[in-house]
Design an enzyme around this catalytic site. Structure first.
Site, short mmCIF file in Angstrom:
data_model
loop_
_atom_site.label_atom_id
_atom_site.label_comp_id
_atom_site.label_asym_id
_atom_site.label_seq_id
_atom_site.Cartn_x
_atom_site.Cartn_y
_atom_site.Cartn_z
N ASP A 67 63.60 5.87 34.37
CA ASP A 67 64.49 4.97 33.60
C ASP A 67 63.71 4.23 32.61
OD1 ASP A 67 62.76 3.60 35.46
OD2 ASP A 67 64.43 2.95 36.71
N ASN A 136 67.69 -4.87 46.65
CA ASN A 136 69.45 -4.70 46.86
C ASN A 136 69.66 -3.03 47.03
OD1 ASN A 136 69.01 -3.38 44.24
ND2 ASN A 136 70.55 -4.98 43.30
N HIS A 138 68.55 -0.51 45.27
CA HIS A 138 68.75 0.36 44.00
C HIS A 138 67.46 1.19 43.92
CE1 HIS A 138 66.34 -3.02 41.40
NE2 HIS A 138 65.57 -1.83 41.43
N GLU A 143 72.23 0.45 40.23
CA GLU A 143 72.43 -0.86 41.07
C GLU A 143 73.84 -0.46 42.05
OE1 GLU A 143 70.55 -3.16 40.90
OE2 GLU A 143 70.05 -3.39 38.82
C1 F6R Z 1 61.22 1.76 38.48
C2 F6R Z 1 62.59 1.83 39.06
C3 F6R Z 1 63.01 0.84 40.08
C4 F6R Z 1 61.66 0.41 40.95
C5 F6R Z 1 62.34 -0.77 42.01
C6 F6R Z 1 61.15 -1.43 42.76
O1 F6R Z 1 61.23 2.73 37.66
O2 F6R Z 1 63.02 2.87 38.94
O3 F6R Z 1 64.00 1.54 40.96
O4 F6R Z 1 61.30 1.38 41.87
O5 F6R Z 1 62.77 -1.91 41.39
O6 F6R Z 1 60.27 -2.25 41.90
P1 F6R Z 1 59.12 -2.72 42.42
O7 F6R Z 1 58.25 -1.58 42.76
O8 F6R Z 1 58.45 -3.56 41.14
O9 F6R Z 1 59.14 -3.48 43.53
#
Ligand code: F6R
Length: 240
Positions: A67, A136, A138, A143
């Site tokens: 992303d 959550n 994701h 989301e």
């Molecule tokens: C990042 C991504 C997100 C993260 C998620 C967890 O490329 O796709 O889904 O993996 O938000 O983020 P952290 O690792 O910062 O807790």
């Protein structure tokens, strides 16, 4: 889903790096899906150390990131392109032209979604996708409520996600409100998935993933229907 339980973040990062290194060394060519955020930083540090010490080469690796924020160019410090260059790409011998991240500043973002999905398919799909998870549920920026049939698409970021990511920006107001992300269907097409989960804040997400329903309101639950998922989770996330 195969769950590997480890002590802490350091051990998770070492195990994940070993897993990836083995694939990189074994495969003639490898399409590696990558993630950003706090979770994979330690894994990337271990990949870099191994590259320097043992010479593992990434010349035959093509990468696809999950992303990118909409509105940020690759040289913006908060873009995921910038993060990937800093945290990994500029320290290993991957060919820069073989590192793919959706463009957040493409002139036509809908077209960029189609192009990115096509690019992955043209390369024969992702062999191993590295994932983190949001509190959550994701994955990527998918989301809660995202269709399991979704391809690469544009999203409005959940407030909780913007707040969680605000630590990288000077204020919450600066965190973009939109992103481009591989869809759930894009992720599910990966031949293999490696999901990293660390810390107490992810405990509920891990528990939902392991024991909850498969439901679009918890995006990561789609992974329960994937034939080859390995989760590496630390004691804090497991609740030990
Ligand atoms: C990042 C991504 C997100 C993260 C998620 C967890 O490329 O796709 O889904 O993996 O938000 O983020 P952290 O690792 O910062 O807790």
């Amino acid at each position: 889903m195969n769950l590997i339980e480890v002590k802490d973040y350091e051990e998770m990062s070492e195990r994940a790096a070993r897993y990836i290194i083995e694939k990189v060394r074994q495969a003639k060519t490898l399409n590696l899906g990558l993630a950003t955020g706090g979770t994979p930083v330690g894994t990337y540090k271990n990949l870099i150390a191994d590259h320097k010490e043992n010479g593992t080469s990434y010349q035959n690796v093509t990468t696809f990131n999950l992303d990118e924020y909409v509105g940020l160019s690759g040289d913006d410090r908060n873009s995921y392109r910038f993060y990937m260059n800093e945290e990994l790409f500029s320290h290993i011998d991957v060919v820069q032209a073989n590192t793919h991240i959706p463009r957040g500043d493409a002139p036509d973002m809908q077209q960029e979604c189609l192009n990115y999905e096509k690019l992955i398919a043209e390369h024969g799909g992702i062999d191993l996708q590295l994932l983190g998870i949001g509190t959550n549920g994701h994955i990527g920026f998918n989301e809660p409520g995202t269709s399991f049939d979704s391809a690469t698409h544009l999203v409005d970021l959940a407030e909780s996600t913007r707040e969680a990511n605000a630590r990288y920006f000077s204020s919450l107001a600066e965190v973009p409100t939109k992103a481009i992300t591989m869809g759930i269907a894009t992720i599910m097409k990966s031949k293999e998935i490696l999901l990293l989960i660390s810390g107490q804040s992810k405990r509920e997400a891990l528990s939902n993933l392991l024991h909850g329903e498969v439901n679009e309101n918890f995006p990561a639950s789609a992974l329960r229907n994937h034939p080859c998922v390995t989760i590496i989770a630390d004691n804090a996330a497991i609740g030990k």
